[in-house]
Enzyme design. Structure first.
Site, short mmCIF file in Angstrom:
data_model
loop_
_atom_site.label_atom_id
_atom_site.label_comp_id
_atom_site.label_asym_id
_atom_site.label_seq_id
_atom_site.Cartn_x
_atom_site.Cartn_y
_atom_site.Cartn_z
N LYS A 221 -1.97 1.14 -9.58
CA LYS A 221 -2.32 2.59 -8.92
C LYS A 221 -1.63 3.55 -9.59
CE LYS A 221 -5.43 1.62 -5.29
NZ LYS A 221 -6.06 0.93 -3.87
N ARG A 255 -5.54 -7.36 -3.78
CA ARG A 255 -6.42 -7.31 -4.74
C ARG A 255 -6.19 -7.13 -6.05
NH1 ARG A 255 -9.45 -2.87 -5.89
NH2 ARG A 255 -11.91 -3.18 -6.35
#
Length: 281
Positions: A221, A255
């Site tokens: 991210k 995740r």
């Protein structure tokens, strides 16, 4: 084939959830699998790498992403669930905020609904998950993917996220979702400032104090770019560092895009800690 939805075994935490984005526009191009052949190949790859769960999504939730209608999301996701289920009993998670997609996913053999709206965007979602006996990931966010990063603000991000996740838990329980089926996700990058993301990762133990498994979705991210200066294709090492830290702080699910690398890192940590219990595979 066994019955679905299946119970998720957290005795060997952290579980590694491999990401398959059934979309043309997710932020990490290598995770995209917008046609059946690509998605099937990606699923086989992640299973071979040791993923414990697969997470499929037909609507990108990257900052600025547009809404995808129900029919398009169904078209993108359900055939892939059916194809995976023909060949594997691996738990399948569906990243959706639409109850109609959840219904079709459960019917196709999915086990978990990963709802980035924490039951807020579709009033039928909670009762749908309850009726099928599936698991639910309640993720914290503010705003929609299109606008969530415009002006996020918190006075105390840990306490506010905890309180809002507790409200989602209460909604889930009231709808009849079993307590053992609830998973919490603080929503790294979803309506959060850079310092908010770091605070949430620093204090995973406080989120775990709510007494539910915590999922951390940090992989590649943009907050990692602020730290390292690296573009998305170069963030594997930073992502692994966060995954190891999250494991040490009590995360139950990681995740990630990079399953094998994450598994290797966590196995090394577990070995050094003297944990010889069965886990991988």
């Amino acid at each position: 084939m066994s019955d679905h939805p299946a119970d998720i075994d957290f005795s060997r935490s952290p579980l590694i959830m491999g990401i398959i984005n059934c979309t043309p526009d997710s932020f990490y191009p290598s995770s995209r699998a917008s046609i059946m052949a690509d998605a099937s190949r990606k699923a086989r790859q992640l299973i071979e790498e040791g993923a414990h769960i697969l997470d499929l999504g037909g609507e990108s939730s990257r900052p600025g992403a547009e809404y995808v209608d129900k029919d398009e999301e169904l078209r993108r996701v359900i055939p892939i669930v059916e194809e995976i289920r023909k060949k594997s009993e691996i738990p399948i998670s569906i990243d959706t905020r639409k109850a109609a997609v959840a219904v079709a996913a459960f019917e196709a053999g999915a086990d978990i609904i990963n709802d980035i709206s924490a039951l807020q965007d579709d009033e039928k979602m909670a009762e749908t998950v309850a009726s099928y006996g599936g698991s639910i990931v309640l993720m914290h966010k503010r705003g929609s993917p299109k606008d969530m990063q415009l002006k996020p603000h918190y006075e105390n991000v840990i306490e506010e996220v905890k309180a809002e996740l507790q409200q989602a838990v209460d909604t889930a329980l009231q709808a009849g979702i079993d307590r053992s089926k609830i998973i919490l996700d603080p929503g790294i990058g979803f309506g959060k400032r850079h310092e908010d993301n770091l605070s949430l990762l620093r204090d995973i133990e406080q989120l775990a104090a709510l007494q539910f498994p915590v999922l951390i979705g940090h992989s590649r991210k943009s907050f990692l770019e602020k730290i390292t200066g690296r573009v998305v294709d170069e963030r594997i090492h930073a992502s692994i560092a966060v995954g190891v830290l999250a494991h040490l702080k009590g995360a139950a699910i990681l995740r990630v895009h990079d399953v094998a690398a994450t598994l290797d890192a966590v196995m090394v940590v577990r070995a050094i800690e003297g944990d010889s219990s069965s886990w991988n595979g």
